[in-house]
Design an enzyme around this catalytic site. Sequence first.
Site, PDB file in Angstrom:
ATOM      1  N   ASP A  82      -6.351  -1.948  -1.911  1.00 54.14           N
ATOM      2  CA  ASP A  82      -7.005  -0.626  -1.930  1.00 54.14           C
ATOM      3  C   ASP A  82      -8.515  -0.795  -1.835  1.00 54.14           C
ATOM      4  O   ASP A  82      -9.286   0.010  -2.362  1.00 54.14           O
ATOM      5  CB  ASP A  82      -6.616   0.121  -3.214  1.00 54.14           C
ATOM      6  N   LYS A  85     -11.053  -1.491   4.047  1.00 56.97           N
ATOM      7  CA  LYS A  85      -9.847  -1.456   4.891  1.00 56.97           C
ATOM      8  C   LYS A  85      -9.836  -2.586   5.919  1.00 56.97           C
ATOM      9  O   LYS A  85      -8.777  -3.038   6.321  1.00 56.97           O
ATOM     10  CB  LYS A  85      -9.722  -0.088   5.563  1.00 56.97           C
ATOM     11  N   ASP A  89      -2.651   0.786   0.313  1.00 57.04           N
ATOM     12  CA  ASP A  89      -3.046   2.192   0.355  1.00 57.04           C
ATOM     13  C   ASP A  89      -3.806   2.471   1.658  1.00 57.04           C
ATOM     14  O   ASP A  89      -4.348   1.552   2.287  1.00 57.04           O
ATOM     15  CB  ASP A  89      -3.949   2.530  -0.842  1.00 57.04           C
ATOM     16  N   ASN A  90      -3.832   3.715   2.092  1.00 55.09           N
ATOM     17  CA  ASN A  90      -4.697   4.182   3.180  1.00 55.09           C
ATOM     18  C   ASN A  90      -4.390   3.597   4.551  1.00 55.09           C
ATOM     19  O   ASN A  90      -5.298   3.414   5.374  1.00 55.09           O
ATOM     20  CB  ASN A  90      -6.168   3.890   2.866  1.00 55.09           C
ATOM     21  N   GLU A  95      -5.161  11.413  -0.884  1.00 52.49           N
ATOM     22  CA  GLU A  95      -5.301  11.957  -2.243  1.00 52.49           C
ATOM     23  C   GLU A  95      -6.006  13.316  -2.263  1.00 52.49           C
ATOM     24  O   GLU A  95      -7.034  13.505  -1.652  1.00 52.49           O
ATOM     25  CB  GLU A  95      -6.037  10.967  -3.163  1.00 52.49           C
TER      26      GLU A  95
END
Length: 214
Positions: A141, A144, A169-170, A199
């Site tokens: 997380d 990236k 995540d993401n 989110e």
Amino acid sequence: TQSTRPQRLLHAVQKNATRGDPRSVVKAIDNFCRQKEWAMNVGDEKGCILDSVVSEVNPVTVLELGTYCGYSTVRIASLLPPRAKIITLEFNPDYAKIARQVIAWAGLEDKIQVVEGPSGEWIPKMKEQFGVKTFDLVFLDHWKDRYLPDTKLLEDCGLLRKGSILLADNVICPGTPDYLEYVRNSPRYKSQYFKSHLEYTKAEDGLEKSVFLG
Ligand SMILES: O=C(NCCCOCn1ccc2cnccc21)c1cc(-c2ccc(F)cc2)cc(O)c1O
Ligand SMILES: [Mg+2]
């Protein structure tokens, strides 16, 4: 002097959550981010997917890359068996300071080690510094564009074992295209996408769960 968003998030926890109650800390942060100010926590929707993966894996050793204010750290740690530990890496010292206080408010400091610095430097030192053999679960997380190089680094440092789980995540927003391509096409991983939303918004995002096959 002006307070920062992480400071305001911490104050919301101290004002609205019960000391020693991790679920109330998670709730207080989600309410703050929905009602007052957006912040880059994994959030309640993706958080439920995170919870289900953690409960299924029942990890003894966890690595989190990207602590921020400690929201996902608290979510994960509150589900760990008694002797299990989570090492969470944060690059930004101001975030790390806030995270330690959020973690303390939740009463989870004994299960969590917050480490400050860049993943590229810390991952090769995990074994010698923390006596870690391999990680049962890694939650990605952080930056990236570091997901892929750090995954390769974890492999090269022998920190993954047959069955280790990577949860990222993401993978849609902001997006990690090179990482997704790698874990979805490498014969060394079995990958699964959990579609969700960024989110506290309606934008698409999701988590990618990848099992290391050894
Ligand atoms: O950027 C994000 N996270 C990363 C933070 C820095 O991490 C730096 N960092 C933390 C340890 C660590 C270790 N080594 C190097 C860098 C290291 C991030 C961003 C968004 C987002 C989505 C849409 C927007 F319009 C704007 C932002 C959402 C998220 O859920 C995120 O997680
Ligand atoms: Mg994130």
